[in-house]
Design a protein around this motif. Structure first.
Motif, PDB file in Angstrom:
ATOM      1  N   GLU A 182     -30.707 -18.024  57.075  1.00 17.43           N
ATOM      2  CA  GLU A 182     -31.832 -17.439  57.315  1.00 17.43           C
ATOM      3  C   GLU A 182     -31.684 -16.054  58.283  1.00 17.43           C
ATOM      4  OE1 GLU A 182     -34.656 -19.766  59.232  1.00 17.43           O
ATOM      5  OE2 GLU A 182     -34.463 -21.289  57.986  1.00 17.43           O
ATOM      6  N   ASN A 183     -30.734 -15.824  58.889  1.00 19.37           N
ATOM      7  CA  ASN A 183     -30.297 -14.772  59.576  1.00 19.37           C
ATOM      8  C   ASN A 183     -29.808 -13.539  58.888  1.00 19.37           C
ATOM      9  OD1 ASN A 183     -27.827 -16.029  59.031  1.00 19.37           O
ATOM     10  ND2 ASN A 183     -26.733 -15.379  60.977  1.00 19.37           N
ATOM     11  N   GLN A 184     -29.575 -13.955  57.523  1.00 19.80           N
ATOM     12  CA  GLN A 184     -29.200 -12.772  56.529  1.00 19.80           C
ATOM     13  C   GLN A 184     -30.354 -12.381  55.446  1.00 19.80           C
ATOM     14  OE1 GLN A 184     -25.113 -13.315  55.046  1.00 19.80           O
ATOM     15  NE2 GLN A 184     -24.486 -14.704  56.789  1.00 19.80           N
ATOM     16  N   CYS A 185     -31.460 -13.006  55.575  1.00 19.36           N
ATOM     17  CA  CYS A 185     -32.705 -12.876  54.735  1.00 19.36           C
ATOM     18  C   CYS A 185     -33.385 -11.534  55.347  1.00 19.36           C
ATOM     19  CB  CYS A 185     -33.252 -14.012  54.695  1.00 19.36           C
ATOM     20  SG  CYS A 185     -34.948 -13.782  53.729  1.00 19.36           S
ATOM     21  N   PRO A 186     -33.633 -10.383  54.500  1.00 17.05           N
ATOM     22  CA  PRO A 186     -34.323  -9.456  55.021  1.00 17.05           C
ATOM     23  C   PRO A 186     -35.779  -9.596  55.219  1.00 17.05           C
ATOM     24  CG  PRO A 186     -32.836  -8.541  53.332  1.00 17.05           C
ATOM     25  CD  PRO A 186     -32.896 -10.158  53.336  1.00 17.05           C
ATOM     26  N   GLY A 187     -36.290 -10.560  54.241  1.00 16.08           N
ATOM     27  CA  GLY A 187     -37.790 -10.889  54.299  1.00 16.08           C
ATOM     28  C   GLY A 187     -38.128 -11.535  55.748  1.00 16.08           C
ATOM     29  N   LEU A 188     -37.424 -12.614  55.941  1.00 16.79           N
ATOM     30  CA  LEU A 188     -37.342 -13.103  57.372  1.00 16.79           C
ATOM     31  C   LEU A 188     -37.282 -12.209  58.536  1.00 16.79           C
ATOM     32  CD1 LEU A 188     -36.061 -16.810  56.462  1.00 16.79           C
ATOM     33  CD2 LEU A 188     -38.270 -15.843  56.261  1.00 16.79           C
ATOM     34  N   LYS A 189     -36.283 -11.399  58.416  1.00 21.67           N
ATOM     35  CA  LYS A 189     -35.993 -10.285  59.612  1.00 21.67           C
ATOM     36  C   LYS A 189     -37.369  -9.563  59.834  1.00 21.67           C
ATOM     37  CE  LYS A 189     -31.000 -10.090  59.583  1.00 21.67           C
ATOM     38  NZ  LYS A 189     -29.930  -9.071  59.463  1.00 21.67           N
ATOM     39  N   GLN A 190     -37.980  -9.294  58.670  1.00 17.42           N
ATOM     40  CA  GLN A 190     -39.020  -8.234  58.833  1.00 17.42           C
ATOM     41  C   GLN A 190     -40.445  -9.090  59.161  1.00 17.42           C
ATOM     42  OE1 GLN A 190     -39.331  -6.559  54.866  1.00 17.42           O
ATOM     43  NE2 GLN A 190     -37.486  -5.795  54.888  1.00 17.42           N
ATOM     44  N   GLY A 191     -40.226 -10.320  59.740  1.00 20.52           N
ATOM     45  CA  GLY A 191     -41.308 -11.080  59.950  1.00 20.52           C
ATOM     46  C   GLY A 191     -42.168 -11.918  59.179  1.00 20.52           C
ATOM     47  N   GLY A 192     -41.441 -12.199  57.769  1.00 14.43           N
ATOM     48  CA  GLY A 192     -41.995 -12.996  56.803  1.00 14.43           C
ATOM     49  C   GLY A 192     -41.528 -14.415  57.075  1.00 14.43           C
ATOM     50  N   ILE A 193     -42.360 -15.115  56.387  1.00 14.55           N
ATOM     51  CA  ILE A 193     -42.672 -16.711  56.774  1.00 14.55           C
ATOM     52  C   ILE A 193     -41.933 -17.571  55.406  1.00 14.55           C
ATOM     53  CG2 ILE A 193     -43.745 -18.665  57.365  1.00 14.55           C
ATOM     54  CD1 ILE A 193     -45.751 -16.654  58.578  1.00 14.55           C
ATOM     55  N   LEU A 194     -41.010 -18.344  55.799  1.00 18.75           N
ATOM     56  CA  LEU A 194     -40.107 -19.265  54.501  1.00 18.75           C
ATOM     57  C   LEU A 194     -41.215 -20.504  54.559  1.00 18.75           C
ATOM     58  CD1 LEU A 194     -37.900 -19.999  52.673  1.00 18.75           C
ATOM     59  CD2 LEU A 194     -36.917 -21.195  54.625  1.00 18.75           C
ATOM     60  N   ASN A 195     -42.029 -20.608  53.347  1.00 15.60           N
ATOM     61  CA  ASN A 195     -43.019 -21.370  52.912  1.00 15.60           C
ATOM     62  C   ASN A 195     -42.213 -22.592  52.330  1.00 15.60           C
ATOM     63  OD1 ASN A 195     -45.400 -22.920  52.299  1.00 15.60           O
ATOM     64  ND2 ASN A 195     -45.649 -21.578  50.569  1.00 15.60           N
ATOM     65  N   ILE A 196     -41.972 -23.473  52.706  1.00 18.59           N
ATOM     66  CA  ILE A 196     -41.026 -24.570  51.965  1.00 18.59           C
ATOM     67  C   ILE A 196     -42.107 -25.391  51.082  1.00 18.59           C
ATOM     68  CG2 ILE A 196     -39.488 -26.463  52.035  1.00 18.59           C
ATOM     69  CD1 ILE A 196     -38.488 -25.331  54.449  1.00 18.59           C
ATOM     70  N   VAL A 197     -41.978 -25.329  49.785  1.00 20.16           N
ATOM     71  CA  VAL A 197     -42.786 -26.237  49.038  1.00 20.16           C
ATOM     72  C   VAL A 197     -42.332 -27.624  48.809  1.00 20.16           C
ATOM     73  CG1 VAL A 197     -43.867 -26.145  46.666  1.00 20.16           C
ATOM     74  CG2 VAL A 197     -43.668 -23.998  47.650  1.00 20.16           C
ATOM     75  N   LEU A 198     -40.868 -27.605  48.348  1.00 19.00           N
ATOM     76  CA  LEU A 198     -40.166 -28.977  48.256  1.00 19.00           C
ATOM     77  C   LEU A 198     -38.943 -29.116  49.392  1.00 19.00           C
ATOM     78  CD1 LEU A 198     -39.889 -29.197  44.289  1.00 19.00           C
ATOM     79  CD2 LEU A 198     -41.359 -30.074  45.773  1.00 19.00           C
ATOM     80  N   HIS A 199     -39.335 -29.974  50.190  1.00 20.18           N
ATOM     81  CA  HIS A 199     -38.411 -30.584  51.171  1.00 20.18           C
ATOM     82  C   HIS A 199     -37.230 -31.548  50.489  1.00 20.18           C
ATOM     83  CE1 HIS A 199     -40.355 -28.686  54.762  1.00 20.18           C
ATOM     84  NE2 HIS A 199     -41.412 -29.291  54.013  1.00 20.18           N
ATOM     85  N   ASP A 200     -37.474 -32.225  49.302  1.00 22.67           N
ATOM     86  CA  ASP A 200     -36.801 -33.002  48.457  1.00 22.67           C
ATOM     87  C   ASP A 200     -37.020 -32.659  46.916  1.00 22.67           C
ATOM     88  OD1 ASP A 200     -35.945 -35.109  50.673  1.00 22.67           O
ATOM     89  OD2 ASP A 200     -37.911 -34.936  50.957  1.00 22.67           O
ATOM     90  N   LEU A 201     -36.007 -32.860  46.138  1.00 24.97           N
ATOM     91  CA  LEU A 201     -36.114 -32.650  45.054  1.00 24.97           C
ATOM     92  C   LEU A 201     -35.416 -33.979  44.032  1.00 24.97           C
ATOM     93  CD1 LEU A 201     -36.670 -30.493  42.582  1.00 24.97           C
ATOM     94  CD2 LEU A 201     -33.980 -30.000  42.559  1.00 24.97           C
ATOM     95  N   ASP A 202     -36.394 -34.430  43.243  1.00 27.72           N
ATOM     96  CA  ASP A 202     -35.970 -35.638  42.653  1.00 27.72           C
ATOM     97  C   ASP A 202     -35.201 -35.433  41.499  1.00 27.72           C
ATOM     98  OD1 ASP A 202     -37.884 -37.263  43.676  1.00 27.72           O
ATOM     99  OD2 ASP A 202     -39.392 -36.874  42.389  1.00 27.72           O
ATOM    100  N   VAL A 203     -34.009 -35.922  41.429  1.00 29.36           N
ATOM    101  CA  VAL A 203     -32.694 -35.884  40.332  1.00 29.36           C
ATOM    102  C   VAL A 203     -32.180 -37.048  39.882  1.00 29.36           C
ATOM    103  CG1 VAL A 203     -31.961 -33.720  41.702  1.00 29.36           C
ATOM    104  CG2 VAL A 203     -30.810 -36.010  42.038  1.00 29.36           C
ATOM    105  N   THR A 204     -31.588 -37.044  38.618  1.00 28.21           N
ATOM    106  CA  THR A 204     -31.255 -38.131  37.954  1.00 28.21           C
ATOM    107  C   THR A 204     -29.784 -37.903  37.908  1.00 28.21           C
ATOM    108  OG1 THR A 204     -33.079 -38.393  36.656  1.00 28.21           O
ATOM    109  CG2 THR A 204     -31.190 -39.702  35.861  1.00 28.21           C
ATOM    110  N   CYS A 205     -28.912 -39.133  38.427  1.00 31.64           N
ATOM    111  CA  CYS A 205     -27.497 -39.074  38.189  1.00 31.64           C
ATOM    112  C   CYS A 205     -26.803 -40.360  38.506  1.00 31.64           C
ATOM    113  CB  CYS A 205     -26.755 -38.201  39.662  1.00 31.64           C
ATOM    114  SG  CYS A 205     -27.419 -38.725  41.089  1.00 31.64           S
ATOM    115  N   ALA A 206     -25.745 -40.696  38.514  1.00 27.67           N
ATOM    116  CA  ALA A 206     -24.864 -41.996  38.738  1.00 27.67           C
ATOM    117  C   ALA A 206     -25.231 -42.189  40.184  1.00 27.67           C
ATOM    118  CB  ALA A 206     -23.578 -41.788  38.299  1.00 27.67           C
ATOM    119  N   ALA A 207     -25.324 -43.442  40.548  1.00 26.96           N
ATOM    120  CA  ALA A 207     -25.303 -43.705  42.036  1.00 26.96           C
ATOM    121  C   ALA A 207     -24.232 -43.241  42.807  1.00 26.96           C
ATOM    122  CB  ALA A 207     -25.514 -45.459  42.185  1.00 26.96           C
ATOM    123  N   GLY A 208     -23.058 -43.440  42.125  1.00 32.43           N
ATOM    124  CA  GLY A 208     -21.690 -42.765  43.016  1.00 32.43           C
ATOM    125  C   GLY A 208     -21.845 -41.514  43.023  1.00 32.43           C
ATOM    126  N   SER A 209     -22.508 -40.732  42.404  1.00 34.95           N
ATOM    127  CA  SER A 209     -22.527 -39.151  42.554  1.00 34.95           C
ATOM    128  C   SER A 209     -23.822 -38.570  43.106  1.00 34.95           C
ATOM    129  CB  SER A 209     -22.399 -38.608  41.157  1.00 34.95           C
ATOM    130  OG  SER A 209     -21.116 -39.075  40.408  1.00 34.95           O
TER     131      SER A 209
END
Length: 217
Positions: free
Chosen positions: A114-141
Motif C-alpha cells: 500500500e505504501n507503494q501505491c500512488p493512488g493511496l498516497k494521493q488520498g485515495g481509498i482502497l475499496n475491497i470488494v472480495l475479501h475471499d475468492l472461491d477457488v477449486t483445487c485439490a485439498a492438499g493444494s
C-alpha cells in the motif's frame, strides 16, 4: 499451501436436541464430521477454540487434523452456526477430505505494498470488494492466501482476478462472474468541506472588486 493443523475434538456420547442443549450448558458445543463416503461422526468442541480460529485468516480454507477415537481424520471447517442474539458459536460442521479431493473453498485475498501505491498516497481509498475468492483445487493444494500487489496503481484503478498468480492446479470456481477484487476510489468530500471551498472561492473572487471600489473612492 495450507498446512495441516490439529483441532481438538471429542466424540459426543449422546445426540439429539436435548443432548445438544445440555452440552452447550456444560461449556462445549456440538459438531459433526461428514463426507468422504464414511459414516457421520457426532463430535463436541470447545467454543473458545472455534472463536480463536474465527479470528485467524483462512479458518475456512485450512485443513485440520482431528483425533477421532483411535483414528485421525483430515477435514475442513464447512460451517459454523451462531446464536442469533449472542453471536457465539453453537454448532460446527467438518467435511472430511483427502489430499487429492477436489473441493470448492474460499481463500482469503490480501493486498500488499500500500505504501507503494500512488493512488493511496494521493488520498485515495482502497475499496475491497472480495475479501475471499472461491477457488477449486485439490485439498492438499489449497493456497494459504492469494495476494494482490498494489504497486503503481492510481486512483480509478479496478483490480480484477486476472492479476492473481494462481498456484498450479488452482482455478477460480466462477470465472463467469464479475470477479472484481477491489477498486481505488477518490476520497469523498463532505458537505462541510464543499461549503468551505465555496466560501473560499467566493472570497477570492470578491477581493478584486473590493480593491477596485477602494481606488474609486
Amino acid at each position: 499451501m495450507s498446512t495441516v493443523e490439529v483441532f481438538k475434538v471429542q466424540i459426543r456420547p449422546q445426540t439429539g436436541g436435548g443432548a445438544s442443549r445440555s452440552l452447550r450448558r456444560s461449556g462445549m458445543i456440538p459438531a459433526i464430521l461428514y463426507g468422504g463416503e464414511k459414516e457421520n461422526i457426532s463430535l463436541m468442541v470447545d467454543p473458545r477454540d472455534v472463536e480463536k480460529g474465527l479470528h485467524q485468516s483462512g479458518f475456512y480454507s485450512r485443513i485440520f487434523e482431528l483425533d477421532v477415537g483411535d483414528k485421525k481424520e483430515q477435514a475442513l471447517v464447512r460451517e459454523v452456526q451462531f446464536h442469533p442474539v449472542t453471536d457465539r458459536p453453537v454448532h460446527m460442521d467438518f467435511l472430511r477430505v483427502r489430499k487429492d479431493s477436489k473441493i470448492h473453498v474460499a481463500v482469503p485475498v490480501h493486498f500488499l505494498n500500500e505504501n507503494q501505491c500512488p493512488g493511496l498516497k494521493q488520498g485515495g481509498i482502497l475499496n475491497i470488494v472480495l475479501h475471499d475468492l472461491d477457488v477449486t483445487c485439490a485439498a492438499g493444494s489449497i493456497p494459504a492466501e492469494l495476494t494482490v500487489d498494489l504497486t503503481g496503481l492510481e486512483i480509478g484503478a479496478i483490480i480484477h482476478t486476472d492479476v492473481l498468480q494462481l498456484p498450479k492446479g488452482v482455478v477460480i470456481s466462477h470465472p463467469d462472474r464479475d470477479n472484481t477484487l477491489a477498486t481505488i476510489v477518490a476520497p469523498k468530500i463532505s458537505q462541510g468541506d464543499e461549503e468551505v471551498a465555496e466560501i473560499e472561492e467566493t472570497a477570492t473572487t470578491e477581493e478584486p472588486a473590493v480593491a477596485e471600489a477602494s481606488k474609486e473612492s
